[in-house]
Design an enzyme around this catalytic site. Sequence first.
Site, PDB file in Angstrom:
ATOM      1  N   CYS A  83       9.859  26.649 -15.110  1.00 46.62           N
ATOM      2  CA  CYS A  83       8.653  26.022 -14.559  1.00 46.62           C
ATOM      3  C   CYS A  83       8.836  25.785 -13.065  1.00 46.62           C
ATOM      4  CB  CYS A  83       8.459  24.691 -15.298  1.00 46.62           C
ATOM      5  SG  CYS A  83       7.150  23.643 -14.687  1.00 46.62           S
ATOM      6  N   THR A  85      -8.678  45.030 -36.518  1.00 47.08           N
ATOM      7  CA  THR A  85      -7.748  44.047 -37.068  1.00 47.08           C
ATOM      8  C   THR A  85      -7.540  44.303 -38.550  1.00 47.08           C
ATOM      9  OG1 THR A  85      -7.286  41.688 -37.423  1.00 47.08           O
ATOM     10  CG2 THR A  85      -9.607  42.354 -37.505  1.00 47.08           C
ATOM     11  N   SER A  86      -6.286  44.085 -38.988  1.00 44.66           N
ATOM     12  CA  SER A  86      -5.984  44.254 -40.419  1.00 44.66           C
ATOM     13  C   SER A  86      -6.473  43.046 -41.204  1.00 44.66           C
ATOM     14  CB  SER A  86      -4.464  44.412 -40.602  1.00 44.66           C
ATOM     15  OG  SER A  86      -3.802  43.235 -40.121  1.00 44.66           O
ATOM     16  N   CYS A 144       5.532  25.583 -19.814  1.00 45.55           N
ATOM     17  CA  CYS A 144       6.776  24.825 -19.670  1.00 45.55           C
ATOM     18  C   CYS A 144       7.065  24.004 -20.929  1.00 45.55           C
ATOM     19  CB  CYS A 144       6.659  23.882 -18.462  1.00 45.55           C
ATOM     20  SG  CYS A 144       8.147  22.895 -18.190  1.00 45.55           S
ATOM     21  N   HIS A 183      -4.752  33.482 -29.773  1.00 45.72           N
ATOM     22  CA  HIS A 183      -3.286  33.472 -29.866  1.00 45.72           C
ATOM     23  C   HIS A 183      -2.618  33.402 -28.505  1.00 45.72           C
ATOM     24  CE1 HIS A 183      -3.702  35.516 -34.063  1.00 45.72           C
ATOM     25  NE2 HIS A 183      -3.861  34.209 -34.133  1.00 45.72           N
ATOM     26  N   TYR A 201       8.976  39.939 -24.522  1.00 47.06           N
ATOM     27  CA  TYR A 201       7.650  39.675 -23.917  1.00 47.06           C
ATOM     28  C   TYR A 201       7.521  40.319 -22.541  1.00 47.06           C
ATOM     29  CZ  TYR A 201       6.093  36.836 -27.760  1.00 47.06           C
ATOM     30  OH  TYR A 201       5.673  36.455 -29.015  1.00 47.06           O
ATOM     31  N   ASN A 211      -5.699  39.177 -29.671  1.00 48.35           N
ATOM     32  CA  ASN A 211      -4.792  39.869 -28.754  1.00 48.35           C
ATOM     33  C   ASN A 211      -4.401  38.965 -27.593  1.00 48.35           C
ATOM     34  OD1 ASN A 211      -5.277  41.994 -30.457  1.00 48.35           O
ATOM     35  ND2 ASN A 211      -6.751  43.005 -29.091  1.00 48.35           N
ATOM     36  N   CYS A 236       7.117  20.042 -19.334  1.00 48.81           N
ATOM     37  CA  CYS A 236       5.913  19.331 -18.860  1.00 48.81           C
ATOM     38  C   CYS A 236       4.623  19.992 -19.323  1.00 48.81           C
ATOM     39  CB  CYS A 236       5.939  19.251 -17.318  1.00 48.81           C
ATOM     40  SG  CYS A 236       5.603  20.832 -16.497  1.00 48.81           S
TER      41      CYS A 236
HETATM   42  C1  BV8 Z   1      -0.314  28.900 -38.794  1.00 50.88           C
HETATM   43  C2  BV8 Z   1       0.719  36.110 -30.795  1.00 50.88           C
HETATM   44  C3  BV8 Z   1       0.133  26.712 -39.587  1.00 50.88           C
HETATM   45  C4  BV8 Z   1       2.181  36.320 -30.605  1.00 50.88           C
HETATM   46  C5  BV8 Z   1       0.286  36.359 -33.196  1.00 50.88           C
HETATM   47  C6  BV8 Z   1       0.788  33.809 -46.293  1.00 50.88           C
HETATM   48  C7  BV8 Z   1      -0.583  33.965 -46.463  1.00 50.88           C
HETATM   49  C8  BV8 Z   1      -1.484  33.607 -45.453  1.00 50.88           C
HETATM   50  C9  BV8 Z   1      -1.013  33.082 -44.244  1.00 50.88           C
HETATM   51  C10 BV8 Z   1       0.350  32.940 -44.099  1.00 50.88           C
HETATM   52  C11 BV8 Z   1       1.244  33.290 -45.099  1.00 50.88           C
HETATM   53  N1  BV8 Z   1       2.499  33.054 -44.639  1.00 50.88           N
HETATM   54  C12 BV8 Z   1       2.413  32.556 -43.392  1.00 50.88           C
HETATM   55  C13 BV8 Z   1       1.117  32.471 -43.063  1.00 50.88           C
HETATM   56  C14 BV8 Z   1       0.573  31.963 -41.830  1.00 50.88           C
HETATM   57  C15 BV8 Z   1       0.671  33.021 -40.737  1.00 50.88           C
HETATM   58  C16 BV8 Z   1       0.094  34.337 -41.193  1.00 50.88           C
HETATM   59  O1  BV8 Z   1      -1.101  34.501 -41.258  1.00 50.88           O
HETATM   60  N2  BV8 Z   1       1.000  35.301 -41.506  1.00 50.88           N
HETATM   61  C17 BV8 Z   1       0.538  36.597 -41.964  1.00 50.88           C
HETATM   62  C18 BV8 Z   1       1.411  37.695 -41.348  1.00 50.88           C
HETATM   63  C19 BV8 Z   1       0.606  36.629 -43.486  1.00 50.88           C
HETATM   64  N3  BV8 Z   1      -0.129  32.501 -39.670  1.00 50.88           N
HETATM   65  C20 BV8 Z   1       0.451  31.691 -38.753  1.00 50.88           C
HETATM   66  O2  BV8 Z   1       1.631  31.423 -38.712  1.00 50.88           O
HETATM   67  C21 BV8 Z   1      -0.514  31.067 -37.761  1.00 50.88           C
HETATM   68  N4  BV8 Z   1      -0.255  29.655 -37.707  1.00 50.88           N
HETATM   69  O3  BV8 Z   1      -0.642  29.290 -39.874  1.00 50.88           O
HETATM   70  O4  BV8 Z   1       0.112  27.628 -38.517  1.00 50.88           O
HETATM   71  C22 BV8 Z   1       0.005  25.378 -38.970  1.00 50.88           C
HETATM   72  C23 BV8 Z   1      -1.194  24.674 -39.130  1.00 50.88           C
HETATM   73  C24 BV8 Z   1      -1.304  23.418 -38.568  1.00 50.88           C
HETATM   74  C25 BV8 Z   1      -0.237  22.867 -37.835  1.00 50.88           C
HETATM   75  C26 BV8 Z   1       0.940  23.615 -37.659  1.00 50.88           C
HETATM   76  C27 BV8 Z   1       1.069  24.870 -38.220  1.00 50.88           C
HETATM   77  C28 BV8 Z   1      -0.294  31.621 -36.357  1.00 50.88           C
HETATM   78  C29 BV8 Z   1      -0.503  33.109 -36.347  1.00 50.88           C
HETATM   79  C30 BV8 Z   1      -0.441  33.604 -34.908  1.00 50.88           C
HETATM   80  C31 BV8 Z   1       0.762  34.502 -34.740  1.00 50.88           C
HETATM   81  N5  BV8 Z   1       0.717  35.140 -33.416  1.00 50.88           N
HETATM   82  N6  BV8 Z   1       0.252  36.880 -31.962  1.00 50.88           N
HETATM   83  C32 BV8 Z   1       2.471  37.719 -30.110  1.00 50.88           C
HETATM   84  O5  BV8 Z   1       1.527  38.531 -29.904  1.00 50.88           O
HETATM   85  O6  BV8 Z   1       3.672  37.978 -29.893  1.00 50.88           O
HETATM   86  S1  BV8 Z   1      -0.304  37.254 -34.500  1.00 50.88           S
HETATM   87  C33 BV8 Z   1      -0.385  38.930 -34.175  1.00 50.88           C
HETATM   88  O7  BV8 Z   1      -1.027  39.482 -35.323  1.00 50.88           O
HETATM   89  C34 BV8 Z   1      -1.267  39.363 -33.004  1.00 50.88           C
HETATM   90  O8  BV8 Z   1      -2.001  38.333 -32.411  1.00 50.88           O
HETATM   91  C35 BV8 Z   1      -2.244  40.326 -33.679  1.00 50.88           C
HETATM   92  O9  BV8 Z   1      -3.426  40.476 -33.026  1.00 50.88           O
HETATM   93  C36 BV8 Z   1      -2.389  39.603 -34.962  1.00 50.88           C
HETATM   94  C37 BV8 Z   1      -3.157  40.185 -36.082  1.00 50.88           C
HETATM   95  O10 BV8 Z   1      -2.739  41.468 -36.297  1.00 50.88           O
HETATM   96  P1  BV8 Z   1      -3.796  42.619 -35.968  1.00 50.88           P
HETATM   97  O11 BV8 Z   1      -4.345  42.403 -34.614  1.00 50.88           O
HETATM   98  O12 BV8 Z   1      -4.773  42.676 -37.075  1.00 50.88           O
HETATM   99  O13 BV8 Z   1      -2.858  43.863 -35.882  1.00 50.88           O
HETATM  100  P2  BV8 Z   1      -2.393  44.792 -37.092  1.00 50.88           P
HETATM  101  O14 BV8 Z   1      -1.337  45.730 -36.586  1.00 50.88           O
HETATM  102  O15 BV8 Z   1      -2.104  43.945 -38.294  1.00 50.88           O
HETATM  103  O16 BV8 Z   1      -3.703  45.653 -37.429  1.00 50.88           O
HETATM  104  C38 BV8 Z   1      -4.197  46.569 -36.462  1.00 50.88           C
HETATM  105  C39 BV8 Z   1      -5.438  47.166 -37.072  1.00 50.88           C
HETATM  106  O17 BV8 Z   1      -6.028  48.033 -36.110  1.00 50.88           O
HETATM  107  C40 BV8 Z   1      -5.159  48.002 -38.300  1.00 50.88           C
HETATM  108  O18 BV8 Z   1      -6.060  47.645 -39.341  1.00 50.88           O
HETATM  109  C41 BV8 Z   1      -5.438  49.439 -37.835  1.00 50.88           C
HETATM  110  O19 BV8 Z   1      -6.000  50.243 -38.871  1.00 50.88           O
HETATM  111  C42 BV8 Z   1      -6.465  49.192 -36.769  1.00 50.88           C
HETATM  112  N7  BV8 Z   1      -6.590  50.242 -35.752  1.00 50.88           N
HETATM  113  C43 BV8 Z   1      -5.654  51.099 -35.293  1.00 50.88           C
HETATM  114  N8  BV8 Z   1      -6.205  51.900 -34.340  1.00 50.88           N
HETATM  115  C44 BV8 Z   1      -7.511  51.506 -34.204  1.00 50.88           C
HETATM  116  C45 BV8 Z   1      -7.761  50.456 -35.102  1.00 50.88           C
HETATM  117  N9  BV8 Z   1      -8.968  49.868 -35.209  1.00 50.88           N
HETATM  118  C46 BV8 Z   1      -9.960  50.321 -34.420  1.00 50.88           C
HETATM  119  N10 BV8 Z   1      -9.807  51.325 -33.531  1.00 50.88           N
HETATM  120  C47 BV8 Z   1      -8.602  51.924 -33.402  1.00 50.88           C
HETATM  121  N11 BV8 Z   1      -8.458  52.964 -32.521  1.00 50.88           N
HETATM  122 ZN    ZN Z   2       7.499  21.906 -16.182  1.00 47.95          ZN
END
Ligand code: BV8
Ligand code: ZN
Length: 229
Positions: free
Chosen positions: A130, A171-172, A111, A103, A50, A86, A114
């Site tokens: 913290c 976004t994908s 922290c 996200h 990070y 993002n 806390c």
């Molecule tokens: C949850 C922060 C439950 C951290 C991120 C199976 C099916 C469905 C869902 C799931 C599954 N298995 C697991 C899940 C759930 C999972 C999920 O969706 N997984 C996916 C991979 C299948 N989701 C979770 O875990 C979420 N939580 O479900 O919790 C729960 C519920 C209640 C109580 C407790 C628990 C949490 C998900 C959040 C994860 N954190 N980021 C960090 O950044 O380190 S996600 C991460 O992916 C980023 O935030 C990012 O933004 C996000 C999405 O990806 P994209 O932004 O779309 O990026 P990507 O590379 O995929 O695509 C880029 C696109 O840009 C492409 O299409 C490309 O063509 C295009 N592009 C390129 N250049 C350009 C362009 N477009 C325009 N102009 C350009 N020039």
């Molecule tokens: Zn603290």
Amino acid sequence: MSAFTGSGISAESGIPTFRGDGGFWEGFRAEDLATPEAFAGDPGRVWEWYHWRRRLVAEAEPSPGHTALADLERVLGESFTVITQNVDGLHQRAGSRNVVELHGSILESRCTECGRVEQIPDDAEGIIYCTACGGPARPGVVWFGEAMPPQPWRAAVEAASRASVFLVIGTSASVYPAAGLIDVALAAGAFTVEVNPEPTGASDRVHRVIRAGAGQVLPAAVREALGGG
Ligand code: BV8
Ligand code: ZN
């Protein structure tokens, strides 16, 4: 009108996307780094990833796509919301004020004892502690397997529900529940437009696809929409 953005809008700022070539996941596996288990297993390694990403973002500039959306908000006012997946803060640095960070933010720590949220110093290294209670902190982002933060999620659903036009940019549409906002907008009758050079999980659901980069089309589209021709 509202916009839903992903890492593609930051690609033109030089920030690698998540699943593209050279993406953040290149050489890394999401499961190795962006999960609570990974952090519990090796907090130092996760923090180093990070810190590396935060420095990348600090050296980057907002893209023309970020700037175009900030221009749109300047005219449309608070009826225009940027809902972003993002964590890089580039929408805000471009001038957008009405931004919902689904996200979390790579610029903040939280922290584990806390819950205090703090800005991470630019030059920070290693595990962050913290300043209030001394407890170990984590990056202020939402990891895989973690729920959406309640207030941002409510704001995002509200914005998607009331949008007459919903821009899906860079976004994908593969990460849920965030990608489900597209269906919220569709169900509410929004005219949905995808801006992406590649097909995505949403391409066959939206009304219009602009198969191009955000920076290529948004500035002219926004000038046109605002009557600047
Ligand atoms: C949850 C922060 C439950 C951290 C991120 C199976 C099916 C469905 C869902 C799931 C599954 N298995 C697991 C899940 C759930 C999972 C999920 O969706 N997984 C996916 C991979 C299948 N989701 C979770 O875990 C979420 N939580 O479900 O919790 C729960 C519920 C209640 C109580 C407790 C628990 C949490 C998900 C959040 C994860 N954190 N980021 C960090 O950044 O380190 S996600 C991460 O992916 C980023 O935030 C990012 O933004 C996000 C999405 O990806 P994209 O932004 O779309 O990026 P990507 O590379 O995929 O695509 C880029 C696109 O840009 C492409 O299409 C490309 O063509 C295009 N592009 C390129 N250049 C350009 C362009 N477009 C325009 N102009 C350009 N020039
Ligand atoms: Zn603290």
